[in-house]
Design a protein around this motif. Structure first.
Motif, mmCIF file in Angstrom:
data_model
loop_
_atom_site.group_PDB
_atom_site.id
_atom_site.type_symbol
_atom_site.label_atom_id
_atom_site.label_comp_id
_atom_site.label_asym_id
_atom_site.label_seq_id
_atom_site.Cartn_x
_atom_site.Cartn_y
_atom_site.Cartn_z
ATOM 1 N N THR A 2 0.818 -1.201 0.000
ATOM 2 C CA THR A 2 0.000 0.000 0.000
ATOM 3 C C THR A 2 0.855 1.255 0.000
ATOM 4 N N ARG A 3 1.916 1.272 0.801
ATOM 5 C CA ARG A 3 2.757 2.463 0.845
ATOM 6 C C ARG A 3 3.386 2.742 -0.514
ATOM 7 N N ALA A 4 3.895 1.723 -1.151
ATOM 8 C CA ALA A 4 4.546 1.904 -2.448
ATOM 9 C C ALA A 4 3.556 2.368 -3.510
ATOM 10 N N SER A 35 11.808 6.775 0.642
ATOM 11 C CA SER A 35 11.009 7.148 -0.535
ATOM 12 C C SER A 35 9.682 6.402 -0.595
ATOM 13 N N GLY A 36 9.590 5.293 0.145
ATOM 14 C CA GLY A 36 8.380 4.477 0.085
ATOM 15 C C GLY A 36 8.253 3.707 -1.222
ATOM 16 N N LEU A 37 9.392 3.401 -1.835
ATOM 17 C CA LEU A 37 9.413 2.702 -3.124
ATOM 18 C C LEU A 37 10.076 1.337 -3.008
ATOM 19 N N TYR A 38 9.581 0.396 -3.805
ATOM 20 C CA TYR A 38 10.358 -0.807 -4.056
ATOM 21 C C TYR A 38 11.448 -0.391 -5.028
ATOM 22 N N VAL A 39 12.672 -0.767 -4.749
ATOM 23 C CA VAL A 39 13.800 -0.430 -5.606
ATOM 24 C C VAL A 39 14.377 -1.735 -6.135
ATOM 25 N N CYS A 40 14.333 -1.879 -7.439
ATOM 26 C CA CYS A 40 14.788 -3.101 -8.103
ATOM 27 C C CYS A 40 16.057 -2.780 -8.880
ATOM 28 N N THR A 41 17.176 -3.298 -8.405
ATOM 29 C CA THR A 41 18.473 -3.033 -9.025
ATOM 30 C C THR A 41 18.991 -4.288 -9.728
ATOM 31 N N ILE A 54 7.409 2.460 -12.223
ATOM 32 C CA ILE A 54 6.105 1.946 -12.645
ATOM 33 C C ILE A 54 5.337 1.658 -11.363
ATOM 34 N N GLY A 55 4.252 2.393 -11.165
ATOM 35 C CA GLY A 55 3.515 2.278 -9.910
ATOM 36 C C GLY A 55 4.416 2.682 -8.768
ATOM 37 N N GLY A 56 4.622 1.802 -7.812
ATOM 38 C CA GLY A 56 5.489 2.077 -6.667
ATOM 39 C C GLY A 56 6.822 1.363 -6.746
#
Length: 119
Positions: A2-4, A35-41, A54-56
């Motif tokens: 929800t946060r993301a 940041s409240g984001l999922y970060v995909c590296t 894209i989205g969160g």
């Protein structure tokens, strides 16, 4: 989740799809509390420029700076504000006003987003 996705159902759906995309592209998924984001590296492909929200979910290859995540958090808010239509709005704006002239990039903060003055 929800946060993301900023609590918006359509952004939540896009967030889930982006997390699946990150896995398909070979990414490592983490969550940035600030940041409240999922970060995909570590993505080998599947994103534009230095990264794409894209989205969160922020999709990228390299570990992002705090400034870049501030910028991308605004894009997550834009996804929440406009829902699924944000992708179309962004692409149309990018066709008319590319890079640093794109109003969505300006709103997100050009300096944090790594845009030079010429864009």
């Amino acid at each position: 989740m929800t946060r993301a996705s900023r609590g918006v159902p359509s952004a939540r759906v896009v967030t889930v799809l982006a997390l699946c995309w990150a896995r398909l592209c070979g990414g490592t998924i983490g969550f940035d509390d600030r940041s409240g984001l999922y970060v995909c590296t570590g993505l080998r492909w599947g994103y534009a420029r230095g990264g794409t929200t894209i989205g969160g979910v922020f999709l990228t290859n390299a570990r992002p700076s705090a400034g870049l995540l501030r910028h991308e958090a605004v894009h997550a808010d834009q996804w929440a504000r406009f829902g699924l239509g944000f992708a179309v709005r962004y692409l149309l704006e990018e066709m008319r006003n590319p890079g640093s002239r794109n109003r969505f990039e300006i709103e997100a903060g050009l300096a944090d987003g790594g845009y030079g003055r010429s864009g």
